[in-house]
Design an enzyme around this catalytic site. Structure first.
Site, PDB file in Angstrom:
ATOM      1  N   LYS A  77       0.764  -1.154   0.004  1.00 37.24           N
ATOM      2  CA  LYS A  77       0.006   0.163  -0.165  1.00 37.24           C
ATOM      3  C   LYS A  77       0.887   1.139  -0.030  1.00 37.24           C
ATOM      4  CE  LYS A  77      -4.469   0.688   0.265  1.00 37.24           C
ATOM      5  NZ  LYS A  77      -5.746  -0.020  -0.379  1.00 37.24           N
ATOM      6  N   GLY A 172     -21.235   5.862   2.558  1.00 35.74           N
ATOM      7  CA  GLY A 172     -20.124   6.290   1.699  1.00 35.74           C
ATOM      8  C   GLY A 172     -20.737   5.964   0.243  1.00 35.74           C
ATOM      9  N   GLY A 174     -19.096   6.888  -2.721  1.00 35.03           N
ATOM     10  CA  GLY A 174     -17.898   7.169  -3.691  1.00 35.03           C
ATOM     11  C   GLY A 174     -17.876   6.162  -4.808  1.00 35.03           C
ATOM     12  N   VAL A 176     -17.305   3.039  -5.195  1.00 29.05           N
ATOM     13  CA  VAL A 176     -17.711   1.719  -4.858  1.00 29.05           C
ATOM     14  C   VAL A 176     -19.132   1.749  -4.314  1.00 29.05           C
ATOM     15  CG1 VAL A 176     -17.436  -0.558  -3.561  1.00 29.05           C
ATOM     16  CG2 VAL A 176     -15.180   1.049  -4.407  1.00 29.05           C
TER      17      VAL A 176
HETATM   18  P1  NAI Z   1     -13.933   7.248  -2.602  1.00 22.19           P
HETATM   19  O1  NAI Z   1     -13.004   7.940  -2.253  1.00 22.19           O
HETATM   20  O2  NAI Z   1     -14.405   7.202  -4.255  1.00 22.19           O
HETATM   21  O3  NAI Z   1     -15.284   7.351  -1.966  1.00 22.19           O
HETATM   22  C1  NAI Z   1     -15.496   7.332  -0.373  1.00 22.19           C
HETATM   23  C2  NAI Z   1     -16.702   8.123  -0.170  1.00 22.19           C
HETATM   24  O4  NAI Z   1     -16.701   7.987   1.273  1.00 22.19           O
HETATM   25  C3  NAI Z   1     -16.593   9.638  -0.638  1.00 22.19           C
HETATM   26  O5  NAI Z   1     -17.776   9.751  -1.270  1.00 22.19           O
HETATM   27  C4  NAI Z   1     -16.565  10.461   0.677  1.00 22.19           C
HETATM   28  O6  NAI Z   1     -17.368  11.393   0.657  1.00 22.19           O
HETATM   29  C5  NAI Z   1     -17.131   9.381   1.586  1.00 22.19           C
HETATM   30  N1  NAI Z   1     -17.033   9.542   3.036  1.00 22.19           N
HETATM   31  C6  NAI Z   1     -15.842   9.810   3.906  1.00 22.19           C
HETATM   32  N2  NAI Z   1     -15.860   9.739   4.644  1.00 22.19           N
HETATM   33  C7  NAI Z   1     -17.137   9.429   5.395  1.00 22.19           C
HETATM   34  C8  NAI Z   1     -18.044   9.352   6.426  1.00 22.19           C
HETATM   35  N3  NAI Z   1     -17.628   9.447   7.762  1.00 22.19           N
HETATM   36  N4  NAI Z   1     -19.236   9.010   6.355  1.00 22.19           N
HETATM   37  C9  NAI Z   1     -19.823   8.755   4.958  1.00 22.19           C
HETATM   38  N5  NAI Z   1     -19.181   8.953   3.842  1.00 22.19           N
HETATM   39  C10 NAI Z   1     -18.028   9.135   4.089  1.00 22.19           C
HETATM   40  O7  NAI Z   1     -13.414   5.691  -2.341  1.00 22.19           O
HETATM   41  P2  NAI Z   1     -13.913   4.347  -2.770  1.00 22.19           P
HETATM   42  O8  NAI Z   1     -12.922   3.974  -3.854  1.00 22.19           O
HETATM   43  O9  NAI Z   1     -15.215   4.379  -3.136  1.00 22.19           O
HETATM   44  O10 NAI Z   1     -13.603   3.231  -1.513  1.00 22.19           O
HETATM   45  C11 NAI Z   1     -14.364   3.107  -0.492  1.00 22.19           C
HETATM   46  C12 NAI Z   1     -13.838   2.211   0.457  1.00 22.19           C
HETATM   47  O11 NAI Z   1     -13.562   0.957  -0.171  1.00 22.19           O
HETATM   48  C13 NAI Z   1     -12.456   2.412   1.080  1.00 22.19           C
HETATM   49  O12 NAI Z   1     -12.249   2.109   2.455  1.00 22.19           O
HETATM   50  C14 NAI Z   1     -11.471   1.877   0.224  1.00 22.19           C
HETATM   51  O13 NAI Z   1     -10.148   1.360   1.009  1.00 22.19           O
HETATM   52  C15 NAI Z   1     -12.315   0.614  -0.101  1.00 22.19           C
HETATM   53  N6  NAI Z   1     -11.958  -0.145  -1.491  1.00 22.19           N
HETATM   54  C16 NAI Z   1     -11.855   0.660  -2.688  1.00 22.19           C
HETATM   55  C17 NAI Z   1     -11.440  -0.080  -3.568  1.00 22.19           C
HETATM   56  C18 NAI Z   1     -11.523   0.105  -5.149  1.00 22.19           C
HETATM   57  O14 NAI Z   1     -11.626  -0.422  -6.106  1.00 22.19           O
HETATM   58  N7  NAI Z   1     -11.644   1.674  -5.263  1.00 22.19           N
HETATM   59  C19 NAI Z   1     -11.038  -1.552  -3.836  1.00 22.19           C
HETATM   60  C20 NAI Z   1     -11.173  -2.186  -2.367  1.00 22.19           C
HETATM   61  C21 NAI Z   1     -11.393  -1.385  -1.219  1.00 22.19           C
HETATM   62  N1  PHE Z   2      -6.667  -0.366  -3.846  1.00 19.74           N
HETATM   63  C1  PHE Z   2      -7.434  -1.677  -3.995  1.00 19.74           C
HETATM   64  C2  PHE Z   2      -7.978  -2.398  -2.915  1.00 19.74           C
HETATM   65  O1  PHE Z   2      -7.839  -1.852  -1.614  1.00 19.74           O
HETATM   66  C3  PHE Z   2      -6.536  -2.434  -4.494  1.00 19.74           C
HETATM   67  C4  PHE Z   2      -5.851  -2.289  -5.926  1.00 19.74           C
HETATM   68  C5  PHE Z   2      -4.364  -2.298  -5.809  1.00 19.74           C
HETATM   69  C6  PHE Z   2      -6.227  -2.019  -6.949  1.00 19.74           C
HETATM   70  C7  PHE Z   2      -3.511  -2.236  -7.061  1.00 19.74           C
HETATM   71  C8  PHE Z   2      -5.594  -2.295  -8.336  1.00 19.74           C
HETATM   72  C9  PHE Z   2      -4.312  -2.444  -8.099  1.00 19.74           C
HETATM   73  O2  PHE Z   2      -8.222  -3.373  -2.746  1.00 19.74           O
END
Ligand code: NAI
Ligand code: PHE
Length: 336
Positions: A77, A172, A174, A176
């Site tokens: 990471k 959340g 975002g 996902v």
């Molecule tokens: P993102 O940055 O696109 O979205 C996060 C969202 O959470 C934002 O809309 C933000 O305003 C909101 N947020 C932040 N604090 C908050 C709170 N206290 N209450 C409610 N909403 C809040 O992030 P993403 O990519 O959607 O990731 C979400 C989670 O999933 C993270 O923990 C990330 O590590 C995990 N994750 C994401 C992956 C991916 O492919 N993007 C893969 C695996 C895990």
């Molecule tokens: N950030 C993603 C997770 O938390 C993983 C990821 C890493 C995706 C590297 C693509 C490449 O799982």
């Protein structure tokens, strides 16, 4: 830097620029099963020690995620310590150069607060990154949402209900969380949602007929499934001992704030799908592209549901928390 945390990793790099204006940490936790994979998180940490603790915990979770999703990759990471006035482009480029120097021991990609544009900067500095370029692995957040849905459906089965009979709280919205809402609303699931970003909240209400709730209501609203899709640490001991949900399944990495919270949920017979099982979609799609230049099929992501079912069944039979069962399985695969 804390020696015990660093010692758990194969490599930990503190990344700075000459003016000390950029500070980032890259952790390569394990390359035992293959090159380490992990996204870049940009966050305003209270201290360097807090950033180190987070990057190591996230990298460790990636190692477990790789072992359970049966990809030939390991855990890593990167975190960028955000602060007002940070030169974002400079910071992402600096991390990109550090990743390049690792020579393929670590591949990176998206995570919280890292956008497609940010990754394009990284991609101009290193080959070892998954971007949204046409010759890249495709939409990784969509793969994560597909995988979380697959795990969510396995949990619904465990609760003996159809998606259209269930009420889900999504925290959340975002990349996902919003994708999960889209998929669940198509299946007729009733949604209650919260995001600190008001525009995202309104988008989910308008597009998916969701009910907006407040931040305080997130862990107090009675529902069937709670889906944490913001940051980790949501399930503290007090929350775990009172959460009015029948099950938990979401994307947020490291959802438990301590082992007592996991034990508490298990004692209350509320199954929590381990985050490193449910959210493996991006890792699977990204790693298979990086290492084999292959695109995955939808079936490959549905295997997340198969693994979830197996873990929930074993948890019930052995009377152990799903996170314990999953960790044991991951360690077995790492030792094999
Ligand atoms: P993102 O940055 O696109 O979205 C996060 C969202 O959470 C934002 O809309 C933000 O305003 C909101 N947020 C932040 N604090 C908050 C709170 N206290 N209450 C409610 N909403 C809040 O992030 P993403 O990519 O959607 O990731 C979400 C989670 O999933 C993270 O923990 C990330 O590590 C995990 N994750 C994401 C992956 C991916 O492919 N993007 C893969 C695996 C895990
Ligand atoms: N950030 C993603 C997770 O938390 C993983 C990821 C890493 C995706 C590297 C693509 C490449 O799982």
């Amino acid at each position: 830097m804390s020696d015990s945390l660093s010692a758990e990793c194969e490599q930990v790099l503190l990344v700075k620029d000459p003016a000390n204006a950029v500070e980032a940490i890259v952790a390569v936790h394990s390359t035992k099963l293959g090159p380490a994979h992990g996204g870049i998180r940009r966050w305003a940490y209270a201290s360097q020690a807090a950033a180190l603790a987070d990057v190591v915990a996230l990298a460790r979770a990636m190692t477990h995620k790789c072992a359970l999703s049966e990809v030939a990759a390991g855990g890593g990471k990167a975190v960028i310590l955000d602060h007002p006035g940070l030169d974002r482009e400079g910071a992402y480029r600096r991390v990109g150069r550090a990743v390049e120097q690792l020579g393929g021991a670590f591949y990176t990609g998206p995570d919280v607060n890292t956008t497609a544009e940010n990754l394009r900067w990284v991609g101009e500095e290193t080959r070892y990154v998954a971007t949204d370029a046409a010759d890249g692995p495709g939409d990784l957040a969509a793969a994560t949402a597909d995988g979380v849905l697959s795990a969510w459906l396995a949990l619904a089965e465990e609760l003996d209900a159809q998606p259209s009979q269930l009420h889900c709280v999504v925290q959340g919205l975002g990349a996902v969380g919003m994708g999960l809402c889209e998929r669940l609303s198509a299946l007729g699931t009733r949604l209650s949602v919260f995001d600190v970003d008001r525009s995202r909240l309104e988008q989910a209400v308008q597009n998916y007929g969701a009910t907006a709730i407040s931040g305080d209501q997130v862990t107090q609203t009675a529902c069937d499934i709670f889906s944490p899709c913001a940051l980790g640490g949501v399930l503290t001991e007090p929350v775990a001992s009172s959460l009015p949900a029948r099950g938990v399944c979401g994307a947020a990495n490291n959802v438990f704030d301590g082992e007592a919270a996991a034990a508490s949920m298990h004692r209350r017979s509320v199954p929590v799908v381990p985050d490193f099982v449910a959210n493996a979609g991006a890792l699977i799609q990204g790693a298979i592209w990086n290492l084999q230049r292959q695109r995955i099929t939808p079936e490959r992501l549905r295997r997340i549901g198969v693994t979830t079912r197996e873990i929930l069944q074993r948890s019930r039979i052995a009377d152990r928390a799903p996170s314990q069962v999953a960790l044991e399985l991951a360690r077995e695969r790492l030792e094999r």
